[in-house]
Scaffold this motif. Structure first.
Motif, PDB file in Angstrom:
ATOM      1  N   PRO A   1       0.723  -1.159   0.035  1.00 44.54           N
ATOM      2  CA  PRO A   1       0.016  -0.112  -0.131  1.00 44.54           C
ATOM      3  C   PRO A   1       0.804   1.346  -0.092  1.00 44.54           C
ATOM      4  CG  PRO A   1       0.162  -0.840   2.200  1.00 44.54           C
ATOM      5  CD  PRO A   1       0.849  -1.907   1.222  1.00 44.54           C
ATOM      6  N   LEU A   2       0.137   2.192  -0.396  1.00 46.79           N
ATOM      7  CA  LEU A   2       0.752   3.654  -0.086  1.00 46.79           C
ATOM      8  C   LEU A   2       0.287   4.356   1.032  1.00 46.79           C
ATOM      9  CD1 LEU A   2       2.403   6.143  -1.173  1.00 46.79           C
ATOM     10  CD2 LEU A   2       0.409   6.639  -2.592  1.00 46.79           C
ATOM     11  N   THR A   3       1.009   4.727   1.897  1.00 45.02           N
ATOM     12  CA  THR A   3       0.672   5.601   3.026  1.00 45.02           C
ATOM     13  C   THR A   3       0.600   7.067   2.853  1.00 45.02           C
ATOM     14  OG1 THR A   3       1.133   3.781   4.447  1.00 45.02           O
ATOM     15  CG2 THR A   3       0.800   5.978   5.701  1.00 45.02           C
ATOM     16  N   VAL A   4      -0.436   7.996   3.135  1.00 45.93           N
ATOM     17  CA  VAL A   4      -0.230   9.431   2.943  1.00 45.93           C
ATOM     18  C   VAL A   4      -0.652   9.955   4.194  1.00 45.93           C
ATOM     19  CG1 VAL A   4      -1.377  11.402   1.976  1.00 45.93           C
ATOM     20  CG2 VAL A   4      -1.254   9.109   0.686  1.00 45.93           C
ATOM     21  N   LEU A   5       0.529  10.701   4.532  1.00 50.56           N
ATOM     22  CA  LEU A   5       0.173  11.088   6.390  1.00 50.56           C
ATOM     23  C   LEU A   5       0.204  12.841   6.277  1.00 50.56           C
ATOM     24  CD1 LEU A   5       2.406   9.832   9.150  1.00 50.56           C
ATOM     25  CD2 LEU A   5       2.498  12.510   8.556  1.00 50.56           C
ATOM     26  N   GLY A   6      -0.732  13.117   7.187  1.00 59.02           N
ATOM     27  CA  GLY A   6      -1.038  14.555   7.368  1.00 59.02           C
ATOM     28  C   GLY A   6      -1.647  14.637   8.598  1.00 59.02           C
ATOM     29  N   LEU A   7      -0.844  15.544   9.642  1.00 58.00           N
ATOM     30  CA  LEU A   7      -1.368  15.555  11.044  1.00 58.00           C
ATOM     31  C   LEU A   7      -1.837  17.012  11.316  1.00 58.00           C
ATOM     32  CD1 LEU A   7       1.160  13.715  13.109  1.00 58.00           C
ATOM     33  CD2 LEU A   7      -0.817  12.957  11.746  1.00 58.00           C
ATOM     34  N   ARG A   8      -2.795  17.588  11.953  1.00 58.05           N
ATOM     35  CA  ARG A   8      -3.181  18.671  12.406  1.00 58.05           C
ATOM     36  C   ARG A   8      -3.757  19.565  11.233  1.00 58.05           C
ATOM     37  NH1 ARG A   8      -2.371  20.112  17.791  1.00 58.05           N
ATOM     38  NH2 ARG A   8      -1.288  18.537  18.836  1.00 58.05           N
ATOM     39  N   ILE A   9      -3.101  20.426  10.823  1.00 51.36           N
ATOM     40  CA  ILE A   9      -3.612  21.541   9.742  1.00 51.36           C
ATOM     41  C   ILE A   9      -3.355  20.759   8.459  1.00 51.36           C
ATOM     42  CG2 ILE A   9      -1.250  22.861   9.393  1.00 51.36           C
ATOM     43  CD1 ILE A   9      -4.904  24.387   9.517  1.00 51.36           C
ATOM     44  N   SER A  10      -2.419  19.915   8.579  1.00 48.00           N
ATOM     45  CA  SER A  10      -2.131  19.116   7.116  1.00 48.00           C
ATOM     46  C   SER A  10      -2.943  18.074   6.793  1.00 48.00           C
ATOM     47  CB  SER A  10      -0.647  18.675   7.201  1.00 48.00           C
ATOM     48  OG  SER A  10       0.258  19.671   7.351  1.00 48.00           O
ATOM     49  N   VAL A  11      -4.141  17.828   7.609  1.00 49.18           N
ATOM     50  CA  VAL A  11      -5.044  16.665   7.266  1.00 49.18           C
ATOM     51  C   VAL A  11      -5.659  16.881   6.096  1.00 49.18           C
ATOM     52  CG1 VAL A  11      -7.040  15.695   8.262  1.00 49.18           C
ATOM     53  CG2 VAL A  11      -5.243  16.124   9.515  1.00 49.18           C
ATOM     54  N   SER A  12      -6.091  18.257   5.864  1.00 51.04           N
ATOM     55  CA  SER A  12      -6.965  18.436   4.526  1.00 51.04           C
ATOM     56  C   SER A  12      -6.006  17.976   3.158  1.00 51.04           C
ATOM     57  CB  SER A  12      -7.445  19.790   4.315  1.00 51.04           C
ATOM     58  OG  SER A  12      -6.312  20.772   4.426  1.00 51.04           O
ATOM     59  N   LEU A  13      -4.813  18.498   3.305  1.00 46.77           N
ATOM     60  CA  LEU A  13      -3.992  17.944   1.984  1.00 46.77           C
ATOM     61  C   LEU A  13      -3.578  16.648   1.977  1.00 46.77           C
ATOM     62  CD1 LEU A  13      -1.293  20.733   2.456  1.00 46.77           C
ATOM     63  CD2 LEU A  13      -2.740  20.824   0.568  1.00 46.77           C
ATOM     64  N   ALA A  14      -3.641  15.934   3.221  1.00 44.13           N
ATOM     65  CA  ALA A  14      -3.520  14.424   2.938  1.00 44.13           C
ATOM     66  C   ALA A  14      -4.665  13.763   2.323  1.00 44.13           C
ATOM     67  CB  ALA A  14      -3.018  13.791   4.506  1.00 44.13           C
ATOM     68  N   GLU A  15      -5.879  14.271   2.947  1.00 45.18           N
ATOM     69  CA  GLU A  15      -6.986  13.666   2.622  1.00 45.18           C
ATOM     70  C   GLU A  15      -7.617  13.921   1.010  1.00 45.18           C
ATOM     71  OE1 GLU A  15      -9.849  14.820   5.477  1.00 45.18           O
ATOM     72  OE2 GLU A  15      -9.518  13.233   6.740  1.00 45.18           O
ATOM     73  N   TYR A  16      -7.199  15.074   0.770  1.00 48.34           N
ATOM     74  CA  TYR A  16      -7.371  15.316  -0.721  1.00 48.34           C
ATOM     75  C   TYR A  16      -6.571  14.430  -1.760  1.00 48.34           C
ATOM     76  CZ  TYR A  16      -5.998  17.517  -5.080  1.00 48.34           C
ATOM     77  OH  TYR A  16      -5.428  17.461  -6.650  1.00 48.34           O
ATOM     78  N   PHE A  17      -5.410  14.418  -1.254  1.00 48.97           N
ATOM     79  CA  PHE A  17      -4.474  13.607  -2.012  1.00 48.97           C
ATOM     80  C   PHE A  17      -4.685  11.816  -2.112  1.00 48.97           C
ATOM     81  CE2 PHE A  17      -0.837  10.914  -3.152  1.00 48.97           C
ATOM     82  CZ  PHE A  17      -0.176  11.697  -4.070  1.00 48.97           C
ATOM     83  N   ALA A  18      -5.312  11.658  -0.992  1.00 54.30           N
ATOM     84  CA  ALA A  18      -5.540  10.210  -0.727  1.00 54.30           C
ATOM     85  C   ALA A  18      -6.914  10.043  -1.605  1.00 54.30           C
ATOM     86  CB  ALA A  18      -5.751   9.870   0.713  1.00 54.30           C
ATOM     87  N   TYR A  19      -7.911  10.995  -1.375  1.00 49.41           N
ATOM     88  CA  TYR A  19      -9.035  10.811  -2.188  1.00 49.41           C
ATOM     89  C   TYR A  19      -8.929  10.679  -3.577  1.00 49.41           C
ATOM     90  CZ  TYR A  19     -13.595  12.060  -4.182  1.00 49.41           C
ATOM     91  OH  TYR A  19     -14.827  11.983  -4.823  1.00 49.41           O
ATOM     92  N   ALA A  20      -8.029  11.391  -4.385  1.00 52.89           N
ATOM     93  CA  ALA A  20      -7.828  11.463  -5.712  1.00 52.89           C
ATOM     94  C   ALA A  20      -6.889  10.248  -5.943  1.00 52.89           C
ATOM     95  CB  ALA A  20      -6.953  12.585  -6.149  1.00 52.89           C
ATOM     96  N   ALA A  21      -5.891   9.860  -5.263  1.00 48.22           N
ATOM     97  CA  ALA A  21      -4.970   8.733  -5.614  1.00 48.22           C
ATOM     98  C   ALA A  21      -5.771   7.396  -5.502  1.00 48.22           C
ATOM     99  CB  ALA A  21      -3.894   8.800  -4.488  1.00 48.22           C
ATOM    100  N   ARG A  22      -6.849   7.298  -4.657  1.00 48.81           N
ATOM    101  CA  ARG A  22      -7.577   5.936  -4.495  1.00 48.81           C
ATOM    102  C   ARG A  22      -7.961   5.549  -5.993  1.00 48.81           C
ATOM    103  NH1 ARG A  22      -9.279   7.491   0.589  1.00 48.81           N
ATOM    104  NH2 ARG A  22      -8.339   6.593   2.234  1.00 48.81           N
ATOM    105  N   ARG A  23      -8.393   6.547  -7.022  1.00 46.37           N
ATOM    106  CA  ARG A  23      -8.671   6.462  -8.075  1.00 46.37           C
ATOM    107  C   ARG A  23      -7.824   5.837  -9.119  1.00 46.37           C
ATOM    108  NH1 ARG A  23     -12.672  11.277  -9.781  1.00 46.37           N
ATOM    109  NH2 ARG A  23     -13.945  11.751  -7.626  1.00 46.37           N
TER     110      ARG A  23
END
Length: 305
Positions: free
Chosen positions: A155-177
């Motif tokens: 798997p590919l892990t995408v990490l973002g904590l605190r204020i960086s959560v939004s960037l990590a979730e955006y990247f992961a949402y697109a990367a899953r496609r």
């Protein structure tokens, strides 16, 4: 709200359009670019930070004066210049002086200074951040190589904590496609440690981490946990110096807009999209197949209007 944010909230308060404020662009990012991707010792980081913070003075100091002000030895300054690829401190100073002069003139790269309101100044700062990203990707080699490595990590892990959560979730949402197994880590401590260990045990080789200011100690701890687990780290951050960068195998920098009370993330968002494109380019057949599969499922279930 922190005291720093309180100051920013007051200084960035929006005034009516007819009331303007002077906006002077400082070329600090041009200085930071000299250190981009370099692994610096603590003493060298102190020299670099002094050059950033006192550019207009530091660019005209002798090696003796600079060493005294930073509190390091003259050989340390010489080694610092050599680590950046310069023949010595005079060559580094020669590179810094045009940047310092542009800062003194208030007209970076010869552009005329204009009047802005606070919102325009914030947008202009983001444009400067985007221009820095544009320079970063002028040579596509690094981004394409990162994209290939991330695409291969399953798997590919995408990490973002605190204020960086939004960037990590955006990247992961697109990367899953376009990627078969993307896992997101948005909590630090033992939760992050367990997730990273599981990803490595499942065959993962890379972590893509986002770290925007203010940088949290738990992000450094998570990166160290990833490294101890045997994972390699690609980092998207706003700075070229410090412990976060030192933990990364590859670091790409994108500045955040900091003229308003809360930061804005145009440049990190564009850089994230560029990495996604590089992942897609790494395996175009898999990308096309997964995108078609996603679109068919979306149409079948009526996900979109």
């Amino acid at each position: 709200m922190s005291s720093g944010q309180q100051v920013r909230a007051q200084s960035a308060a929006i005034t009516p359009s007819g009331q303007h404020a002077n906006h002077e662009r400082v070329p600090a990012d041009r200085v930071r670019a000299l250190f981009d991707g370099r692994r610096l010792s603590p003493g060298q980081r102190r020299i670099a930070q002094y050059l950033i913070d006192h550019l207009t003075d530091a660019a005209f100091l002798s090696i003796t004066e600079l060493a005294e002000r930073v509190g390091v030895s003259q050989p340390s300054v010489t080694r610092f210049a050599a680590s950046l690829g310069y023949s010595g401190y005079p060559a580094l100073r020669e590179a810094l002086q045009p940047i310092a002069l542009s800062a003194l003139a208030g007209t970076p790269e010869g552009r005329e200074e204009s009047l802005h309101n606070e919102l325009q100044a914030a947008v202009d700062a983001e444009i400067e951040n985007l221009e820095n990203v544009r320079r970063l990707v002028a040579d596509t080699t690094t981004v394409l190589e990162i994209g290939r490595e991330l695409a291969r990590s399953v798997p590919l892990t995408v990490l973002g904590l605190r204020i960086s959560v939004s960037l990590a979730e955006y990247f992961a949402y697109a990367a899953r496609r376009i990627h078969p197994d993307v896992r997101v880590v948005t909590r630090g401590g033992s939760v992050a440690y367990d997730a990273l260990l599981q990803a490595r045990s499942a065959g993962g080789t890379w972590v893509l981490a986002f770290a925007m200011p203010r940088h949290a100690k738990e992000t450094v701890a998570a990166l160290r946990a990833a490294r101890s687990a045997g994972l390699r780290i690609a980092l998207v951050t706003d700075t070229t110096l410090g412990p976060l960068v030192e933990e990364a195998d590859v670091a790409l920098t994108a500045g955040t807009g900091s003229r308003l009370v809360f930061d804005s993330y145009a440049a990190p968002g564009v850089l994230a999209a560029a990495i996604l494109q590089a992942m897609a380019d790494a395996d175009p057949e898999r990308t096309q197949a997964r995108l078609e599969e996603y679109e068919q499922a979306a149409d079948k279930h009526g996900f979109f209007l």
